[in-house]
Write an enzyme that holds these catalytic residues in place. Structure first.
Site, PDB file in Angstrom:
ATOM      1  N   CYS A 128      60.911  73.203  39.437  1.00  0.00           N
ATOM      2  CA  CYS A 128      60.994  72.240  40.546  1.00  0.00           C
ATOM      3  C   CYS A 128      62.292  71.439  40.523  1.00  0.00           C
ATOM      4  O   CYS A 128      62.846  71.104  41.552  1.00  0.00           O
ATOM      5  CB  CYS A 128      59.810  71.294  40.475  1.00  0.00           C
ATOM      6  SG  CYS A 128      59.632  70.562  38.863  1.00  0.00           S
ATOM      7  N   GLU A 134      63.599  74.274  49.849  1.00  0.00           N
ATOM      8  CA  GLU A 134      63.401  74.705  48.466  1.00  0.00           C
ATOM      9  C   GLU A 134      63.080  76.201  48.454  1.00  0.00           C
ATOM     10  O   GLU A 134      62.098  76.629  49.065  1.00  0.00           O
ATOM     11  CB  GLU A 134      62.246  73.926  47.837  1.00  0.00           C
ATOM     12  CG  GLU A 134      62.058  74.278  46.378  1.00  0.00           C
ATOM     13  CD  GLU A 134      60.837  73.619  45.754  1.00  0.00           C
ATOM     14  OE1 GLU A 134      59.771  73.634  46.386  1.00  0.00           O
ATOM     15  OE2 GLU A 134      60.962  73.110  44.636  1.00  0.00           O
TER      16      GLU A 134
HETATM   17  P1  NAD Z   1      51.465  75.123  45.847  1.00  0.00           P
HETATM   18  O1  NAD Z   1      51.627  73.795  46.456  1.00  0.00           O
HETATM   19  O2  NAD Z   1      51.292  76.279  46.728  1.00  0.00           O
HETATM   20  O3  NAD Z   1      50.205  75.122  44.866  1.00  0.00           O
HETATM   21  C1  NAD Z   1      50.060  74.187  43.822  1.00  0.00           C
HETATM   22  C2  NAD Z   1      48.598  74.033  43.507  1.00  0.00           C
HETATM   23  O4  NAD Z   1      47.953  73.497  44.646  1.00  0.00           O
HETATM   24  C3  NAD Z   1      47.868  75.347  43.194  1.00  0.00           C
HETATM   25  O5  NAD Z   1      46.892  75.106  42.208  1.00  0.00           O
HETATM   26  C4  NAD Z   1      47.217  75.682  44.513  1.00  0.00           C
HETATM   27  O6  NAD Z   1      46.055  76.483  44.380  1.00  0.00           O
HETATM   28  C5  NAD Z   1      46.840  74.292  45.016  1.00  0.00           C
HETATM   29  N1  NAD Z   1      46.676  74.197  46.468  1.00  0.00           N
HETATM   30  C6  NAD Z   1      47.219  74.973  47.441  1.00  0.00           C
HETATM   31  N2  NAD Z   1      46.789  74.581  48.660  1.00  0.00           N
HETATM   32  C7  NAD Z   1      45.951  73.523  48.449  1.00  0.00           C
HETATM   33  C8  NAD Z   1      45.205  72.677  49.312  1.00  0.00           C
HETATM   34  N3  NAD Z   1      45.215  72.830  50.627  1.00  0.00           N
HETATM   35  N4  NAD Z   1      44.476  71.689  48.759  1.00  0.00           N
HETATM   36  C9  NAD Z   1      44.464  71.496  47.420  1.00  0.00           C
HETATM   37  N5  NAD Z   1      45.131  72.277  46.553  1.00  0.00           N
HETATM   38  C10 NAD Z   1      45.877  73.280  47.067  1.00  0.00           C
HETATM   39  O7  NAD Z   1      52.701  75.296  44.868  1.00  0.00           O
HETATM   40  P2  NAD Z   1      53.038  76.532  43.938  1.00  0.00           P
HETATM   41  O8  NAD Z   1      53.587  77.603  44.803  1.00  0.00           O
HETATM   42  O9  NAD Z   1      51.888  76.854  43.036  1.00  0.00           O
HETATM   43  O10 NAD Z   1      54.176  75.921  42.987  1.00  0.00           O
HETATM   44  C11 NAD Z   1      55.483  75.823  43.406  1.00  0.00           C
HETATM   45  C12 NAD Z   1      55.777  74.427  43.924  1.00  0.00           C
HETATM   46  O11 NAD Z   1      55.445  73.464  42.945  1.00  0.00           O
HETATM   47  C13 NAD Z   1      57.237  74.216  44.205  1.00  0.00           C
HETATM   48  O12 NAD Z   1      57.389  73.526  45.421  1.00  0.00           O
HETATM   49  C14 NAD Z   1      57.705  73.353  43.046  1.00  0.00           C
HETATM   50  O13 NAD Z   1      58.819  72.564  43.310  1.00  0.00           O
HETATM   51  C15 NAD Z   1      56.504  72.541  42.774  1.00  0.00           C
HETATM   52  N6  NAD Z   1      56.533  72.018  41.393  1.00  0.00           N
HETATM   53  C16 NAD Z   1      56.827  70.702  41.199  1.00  0.00           C
HETATM   54  C17 NAD Z   1      56.903  70.185  39.904  1.00  0.00           C
HETATM   55  C18 NAD Z   1      57.249  68.734  39.667  1.00  0.00           C
HETATM   56  O14 NAD Z   1      56.961  68.247  38.577  1.00  0.00           O
HETATM   57  N7  NAD Z   1      57.828  68.017  40.620  1.00  0.00           N
HETATM   58  C19 NAD Z   1      56.664  71.014  38.807  1.00  0.00           C
HETATM   59  C20 NAD Z   1      56.374  72.340  39.033  1.00  0.00           C
HETATM   60  C21 NAD Z   1      56.300  72.834  40.341  1.00  0.00           C
END
Ligand code: NAD
Length: 496
Positions: A298, A397
């Site tokens: 991220c 991103e």
């Molecule tokens: P995502 O938002 O698609 O999913 C993250 C989590 O949320 C998963 O467990 C997913 O199942 C859940 N989720 C998805 N839709 C949901 C909903 N409607 N309601 C509740 N939960 C839901 O993200 P991803 O693709 O798994 O991860 C990548 C993203 O995470 C990137 O944007 C990255 O920048 C971010 N990230 C941020 C950090 C940080 O510390 N700032 C760290 C790691 C990743």
């Protein structure tokens, strides 16, 4: 050293069921999520998909354990003992956990085994050691009154995590939440659930009472949504995309106004001033942080903003460094960079690369197609020069190994370009002018600013963004505040 890697993968006992009240159980309607590894497309055991009723059951159990105070009322030193024991058990099982994470996410085994999981263990030990060394507050005593200001647990907290660093991000949240006395329901990403399911049993073995840590598997828009909407969940702490982060805020508003913590996306700038005289070091640090884990970090510095006078010289050095991050077989302990998490994520990254070419930006890295394993998902490190700072590839991103380069004439213009983003996670300024370093670092809109460095930190400093990169902090003693509420107790006394 891990020997006979393929044989060990064949013999892995992979748990795919939710873990509620100290046991693995079937989900209510028995549906599952098919899975294949992005290393080579091999099939993996499918994961149980929890629905709203499963979430309701897990929250009910967590609430019971919270109300009976079996965990919340344990002395801090006892809670600490359990977490330290869990850290030891995770360390004892590091080989299996690293293999589970590797086959599920495609990130390299070397990285999980030597870097990511050891860091996750450190997170547990750091929070455990910190937890009985800080104090709450009291106002200065008066003749007839006194007040304390204490942190109280929230009750049941819901945690939702992404796939890019499964155990580190999970422990950043689980450990301070537990140490503050909460009961937890965690929904890991459907792309990375095996290792945390294994850890759930280890937590029981370490002495955590049943029902205090529950893991619910499944889709985000079903299981995650139900958790964030639940009225008995008093805090929801999420790491993932900004798009879903905004939905989490809405769920909190639609339900019980629960406390929300969000760690979301980024498009972090890496500024190199004309006054930087360590270009080799800057190139090493930049390539490591943007291409490490195929750019799926991220806080990756995905925008290079550099003074035009030194741009060409720097790009020459950068190209050489970037070759070190060409992905290779993730199952060899020799290789640092493995696969992208899934075919769909790879397609998404490639779509952005196409958009970049269409926008007139120029790829300066090799365009050779990678052949590592048939059926695998890999993308070459990709550097775009001549990028319009307002174009899609400079604003959105990508979450892949793609760096955009933007040339500027002055440091003031560099700051403007850097802050021209909806995100504000991390940033960096490279300069040998001390005044410039300080002034630029103050003006950059980011939760974390690095001067002549990037990505360096430890558990003592908080991690988290501003703007659309998030709300609240992971890590450090500030994390204990996230998983608690401040309570004032005012006391009046009569004269004696
Ligand atoms: P995502 O938002 O698609 O999913 C993250 C989590 O949320 C998963 O467990 C997913 O199942 C859940 N989720 C998805 N839709 C949901 C909903 N409607 N309601 C509740 N939960 C839901 O993200 P991803 O693709 O798994 O991860 C990548 C993203 O995470 C990137 O944007 C990255 O920048 C971010 N990230 C941020 C950090 C940080 O510390 N700032 C760290 C790691 C990743």
């Amino acid at each position: 050293m891990i020997l006979n890697i393929e044989e060990k993968i064949q013999n892995l006992q992979i748990e795919t069921r939710p873990f509620i009240n100290g046991v693995y159980c079937k989900s209510i309607d028995g549906r599952s999520i098919p899975k294949k590894s992005s290393i080579d497309g091999r099939e993996l055991p499918s994961l149980e998909a929890c629905n709203e009723k499963d979430i309701d059951f897990a929250v009910k159990i967590a609430l019971e354990t919270y109300k009976n105070k079996i965990w919340a009322d344990l002395e801090p030193k006892e809670k600490k003992r359990v977490i330290l024991k869990l850290a030891d058990l995770v360390e004892d099982n590091i080989e299996e956990l690293a293999l589970l994470d590797t086959i599920e996410t495609g990130r390299s085994l070397k990285n999980y085994y030597y870097d990511s999981i050891p860091k996750a263990i450190e997170v547990m030990r750091w929070f455990a050691e910190a937890s009985d060394k800080f104090f709450d507050h009291a106002i200065p005593p008066r003749k007839n009154s006194f007040a304390t200001i204490t942190r109280e647990p929230l009750g049941v907290v819901g945690l939702i995590t992404p796939w890019n660093d499964p155990l580190v991000v999970a422990f950043w949240k689980i450990v301070p939440a537990l140490l503050m006395g909460n009961s937890v329901v965690l929904k890991p990403a459907e792309q990375s659930s095996y290792s945390i399911l294994k850890v759930a049993q280890l937590a029981i073995d370490a002495g955590l009472p049943k029902g205090v840590l529950n893991i619910v598997t499944g889709y985000g828009n079903e299981a995650g949504k139900a958790l964030a909407l639940h009225n008995d969940v008093r805090g929801i702490f999420f790491t993932g995309s900004t798009f879903v982060g905004k939905q989490i805020l809405q769920y909190a508003g639609q339900s019980n106004m629960k406390k929300v913590g969000l760690e979301c996306g980024g498009k972090s700038p890496f500024i190199i001033s004309e006054k930087c005289n360590q270009l080799e070091e800057a190139a090493k640090v930049l390539t490591k942080n943007i291409f490490y884990n195929q750019g799926q970090i991220c806080s990756a510095p995905s925008r290079l903003i550099i003074n035009k006078k030194i741009k060409n010289k720097f790009l020459e050095i950068l190209l050489k460094e970037s070759e070190k991050y060409i992905p290779k077989n993730p199952l060899s302990l020799e290789n640092e960079v493995g696969a992208i998490v899934s075919e769909s994520q790879k397609n998404r990254v490639e779509e952005y690369i196409k958009t970049g070419i269409e926008s007139g930006a120029r790829i300066i890295t090799s365009k050779e197609e990678l052949k590592i394993h048939n059926g695998g998902s890999y993308v070459n490190p990709t550097i775009f020069d001549d990028v319009d700072p307002n174009s899609k590839i400079a604003q959105e991103e990508i979450f892949g190994p793609v760096l955009v380069v933007i040339g500027v004439d002055t440091v003031t213009e560099a700051i403007e370009v850097a802050n021209n983003s909806k995100y504000g996670l991390a940033a960096s300024i490279w300069t040998n002018d001390f005044d410039e370093a300080y002034q630029v670092s103050r003006l950059l809109e980011a939760g974390i600013v690095h001067i002549n460095s990037y990505g360096d930190d430890d558990n003592m400093v908080p991690f988290g963004g501003i703007k659309e990169s998030g709300l609240g902090k992971d890590k450090s003693v500030y994390a204990f505040d996230e998983y608690s509420e401040i309570k004032t107790i005012w006391m009046n006394f009569k004269n004696i």
